[in-house]
Design a protein around this motif. Sequence first.
Motif, PDB file in Angstrom:
ATOM      1  N   GLY A   1      42.852  -2.218  22.319  1.00 37.25           N
ATOM      2  CA  GLY A   1      41.769  -3.170  22.469  1.00 37.25           C
ATOM      3  C   GLY A   1      42.163  -4.586  22.781  1.00 37.25           C
ATOM      4  N   ILE A   2      43.386  -4.804  23.284  1.00 34.07           N
ATOM      5  CA  ILE A   2      43.834  -6.168  23.564  1.00 34.07           C
ATOM      6  C   ILE A   2      43.780  -6.500  25.050  1.00 34.07           C
ATOM      7  N   CYS A   3      44.355  -5.633  25.878  1.00 33.73           N
ATOM      8  CA  CYS A   3      44.618  -6.036  27.263  1.00 33.73           C
ATOM      9  C   CYS A   3      43.438  -5.857  28.209  1.00 33.73           C
ATOM     10  N   HIS A   4      42.441  -5.054  27.834  1.00 28.19           N
ATOM     11  CA  HIS A   4      41.236  -4.833  28.645  1.00 28.19           C
ATOM     12  C   HIS A   4      41.515  -4.062  29.935  1.00 28.19           C
ATOM     13  N   THR A   5      42.715  -3.510  30.098  1.00 25.24           N
ATOM     14  CA  THR A   5      43.014  -2.748  31.310  1.00 25.24           C
ATOM     15  C   THR A   5      42.102  -1.536  31.450  1.00 25.24           C
ATOM     16  N   CYS A   6      41.705  -0.947  30.334  1.00 24.01           N
ATOM     17  CA  CYS A   6      40.927   0.295  30.360  1.00 24.01           C
ATOM     18  C   CYS A   6      39.421   0.059  30.490  1.00 24.01           C
ATOM     19  N   THR A   7      38.984  -1.170  30.628  1.00 26.89           N
ATOM     20  CA  THR A   7      37.548  -1.475  30.639  1.00 26.89           C
ATOM     21  C   THR A   7      36.823  -0.715  31.760  1.00 26.89           C
ATOM     22  N   ARG A   8      35.732  -0.077  31.390  1.00 24.95           N
ATOM     23  CA  ARG A   8      34.915   0.669  32.350  1.00 24.95           C
ATOM     24  C   ARG A   8      33.438   0.354  32.113  1.00 24.95           C
ATOM     25  N   ARG A   9      32.623   0.570  33.152  1.00 27.44           N
ATOM     26  CA  ARG A   9      31.199   0.304  33.055  1.00 27.44           C
ATOM     27  C   ARG A   9      30.471   1.512  32.425  1.00 27.44           C
ATOM     28  N   LYS A  10      29.754   1.251  31.359  1.00 31.81           N
ATOM     29  CA  LYS A  10      28.917   2.266  30.708  1.00 31.81           C
ATOM     30  C   LYS A  10      27.530   2.163  31.335  1.00 31.81           C
ATOM     31  N   ALA A  11      27.134   3.213  32.063  1.00 30.19           N
ATOM     32  CA  ALA A  11      25.844   3.178  32.740  1.00 30.19           C
ATOM     33  C   ALA A  11      24.697   3.350  31.753  1.00 30.19           C
ATOM     34  N   SER A  12      24.904   4.212  30.758  1.00 26.34           N
ATOM     35  CA  SER A  12      23.861   4.428  29.758  1.00 26.34           C
ATOM     36  C   SER A  12      24.487   5.018  28.506  1.00 26.34           C
ATOM     37  N   GLY A  13      23.715   4.989  27.417  1.00 27.11           N
ATOM     38  CA  GLY A  13      24.198   5.551  26.165  1.00 27.11           C
ATOM     39  C   GLY A  13      24.664   4.482  25.192  1.00 27.11           C
ATOM     40  N   THR A  14      25.162   4.960  24.054  1.00 27.58           N
ATOM     41  CA  THR A  14      25.601   4.070  22.976  1.00 27.58           C
ATOM     42  C   THR A  14      27.024   4.396  22.581  1.00 27.58           C
ATOM     43  N   VAL A  15      27.847   3.363  22.409  1.00 28.06           N
ATOM     44  CA  VAL A  15      29.228   3.548  21.952  1.00 28.06           C
ATOM     45  C   VAL A  15      29.509   2.519  20.850  1.00 28.06           C
ATOM     46  N   ARG A  16      30.503   2.859  20.024  1.00 29.29           N
ATOM     47  CA  ARG A  16      30.907   1.944  18.952  1.00 29.29           C
ATOM     48  C   ARG A  16      32.370   1.583  19.112  1.00 29.29           C
ATOM     49  N   ASN A  17      32.686   0.302  18.970  1.00 33.91           N
ATOM     50  CA  ASN A  17      34.058  -0.181  19.030  1.00 33.91           C
ATOM     51  C   ASN A  17      34.723   0.054  17.679  1.00 33.91           C
ATOM     52  N   LEU A  18      35.811   0.832  17.659  1.00 35.52           N
ATOM     53  CA  LEU A  18      36.469   1.190  16.411  1.00 35.52           C
ATOM     54  C   LEU A  18      37.193   0.018  15.759  1.00 35.52           C
ATOM     55  N   VAL A  19      37.504  -1.016  16.532  1.00 40.41           N
ATOM     56  CA  VAL A  19      38.212  -2.178  15.987  1.00 40.41           C
ATOM     57  C   VAL A  19      37.234  -3.159  15.358  1.00 40.41           C
ATOM     58  N   THR A  20      36.190  -3.496  16.105  1.00 38.78           N
ATOM     59  CA  THR A  20      35.253  -4.526  15.649  1.00 38.78           C
ATOM     60  C   THR A  20      34.014  -3.960  14.976  1.00 38.78           C
ATOM     61  N   GLY A  21      33.721  -2.687  15.237  1.00 40.70           N
ATOM     62  CA  GLY A  21      32.488  -2.101  14.713  1.00 40.70           C
ATOM     63  C   GLY A  21      31.270  -2.408  15.549  1.00 40.70           C
ATOM     64  N   ALA A  22      31.443  -3.200  16.606  1.00 38.43           N
ATOM     65  CA  ALA A  22      30.311  -3.576  17.454  1.00 38.43           C
ATOM     66  C   ALA A  22      29.757  -2.349  18.172  1.00 38.43           C
ATOM     67  N   VAL A  23      28.436  -2.312  18.316  1.00 36.95           N
ATOM     68  CA  VAL A  23      27.758  -1.198  18.965  1.00 36.95           C
ATOM     69  C   VAL A  23      27.159  -1.674  20.281  1.00 36.95           C
ATOM     70  N   SER A  24      27.447  -0.937  21.353  1.00 41.59           N
ATOM     71  CA  SER A  24      26.909  -1.252  22.679  1.00 41.59           C
ATOM     72  C   SER A  24      25.817  -0.244  23.007  1.00 41.59           C
ATOM     73  N   ARG A  25      24.587  -0.736  23.134  1.00 39.80           N
ATOM     74  CA  ARG A  25      23.446   0.140  23.430  1.00 39.80           C
ATOM     75  C   ARG A  25      22.857  -0.116  24.817  1.00 39.80           C
ATOM     76  N   ALA A  26      23.022  -1.319  25.327  1.00 31.45           N
ATOM     77  CA  ALA A  26      22.377  -1.690  26.591  1.00 31.45           C
ATOM     78  C   ALA A  26      23.015  -0.956  27.768  1.00 31.45           C
ATOM     79  N   PRO A  27      22.243  -0.650  28.799  1.00 32.99           N
ATOM     80  CA  PRO A  27      22.819  -0.018  29.991  1.00 32.99           C
ATOM     81  C   PRO A  27      23.664  -1.011  30.783  1.00 32.99           C
ATOM     82  N   ASP A  28      24.550  -0.468  31.592  1.00 30.90           N
ATOM     83  CA  ASP A  28      25.387  -1.269  32.494  1.00 30.90           C
ATOM     84  C   ASP A  28      26.172  -2.341  31.763  1.00 30.90           C
ATOM     85  N   GLU A  29      26.848  -1.942  30.701  1.00 31.22           N
ATOM     86  CA  GLU A  29      27.746  -2.831  29.965  1.00 31.22           C
ATOM     87  C   GLU A  29      29.176  -2.353  30.131  1.00 31.22           C
TER      88      GLU A  29
END
Length: 353
Positions: free
Chosen positions: A308-336
């Motif tokens: 979770g440091i370098c951001h090399t793996c960053t990809r666009r989430k078109a839809s759905g919900t994911v949780r960040n295991l480091v921060t606990g933050a939840v992404s629900r919005a589309p196209d994030e």
Amino acid sequence: MFTQTLTKRVLGSHLVDLLTGPHGVDRYTELVAPTWTLGEARAKVVDVRRTTPRSVTLTLAPNDAFTSGNDLKAGQYVNLTVDIDGRRHTRCYSPANAEGGSHLELTIGRHDGGRVSTHLYQRARRGMVVGLAGVGGDFMLPAKRPGRILFVSGGSGITPVMAMLRTLIAERHRGEIAFVHYSRTAAETCYRDELAAMPRARVLHGYTRSDDGDLVGRFGADHLAQAMPSPDVVFVCGPTALVDAVRKHCENVLTESFVPPVLEPPANPSGGRVTFADSGVDVVDDGRSLLEQAESVGLTPASGCRMGICHTCTRRKASGTVRNLVTGAVSRAPDEDVQICVSVPVGDVDLSL
């Protein structure tokens, strides 16, 4: 300077872009010189030193695509990319050189099971070309330099604090500086000779596999008293246990660590469907990170630190919900955009991959 400016204008013109399409001008200029690229940051290895049994020091000459777009500060890291067996691998490394130099110096510790560190230790050579992708991190010296500074490092964590120390020495810093470094043995201590000759800095070594150093045992109140009681600021980089010990005994501590965090996957996977839309592949969520699940079905997304440091793996989430295991933050919005190395699905997820 005029020639460089003219070259940029010519290579960056719409006409050249049209003539070299669809691959772009870089695919042609790299045939002349691998680092002669307009848009892709790269560097040539101009020197290789193996001064300890478990590390290699590389001196890199970055191309203009890197130097023109990045202002590297002492303590920050760069993303280094190498090709191993036909696959690109990216890792975060903190340069050890002082600010403002034309070259980067990376000292890379060889870790057991570390694919990239082992590859570089064994095979790095002069003339080798590597990829560079950006500068990151807020582990830096403040613009107003503190008066009494304590540096503490362990193992390969020496590199960012070495960059800070070299920067302060180059600036002729008038304050007090103490440097405490822990390594397994004297033979495995990076920069030992340079530190021994370093002016205006009190340097102390501790060895975890012998009692031959200036300090015996682990960092504690006694080590702090010998190095610098009541420093204005402490910069520490190293294993988690070292960082925690410094925080326990010191105030105003700034830290950096590339030790992967312990990620606890969900006890009960969502069972949702994870769709890798660009590849036409989908899987049933098994609780692992999106990166691991992608790799399990044969996909090879670019990744680097996997923490979770370098951001090399960053990809666009078109839809759905994911949780960040480091921060606990939840992404629900589309196209994030999400970091798939540390994100797990919470139900169905559609990912651009």
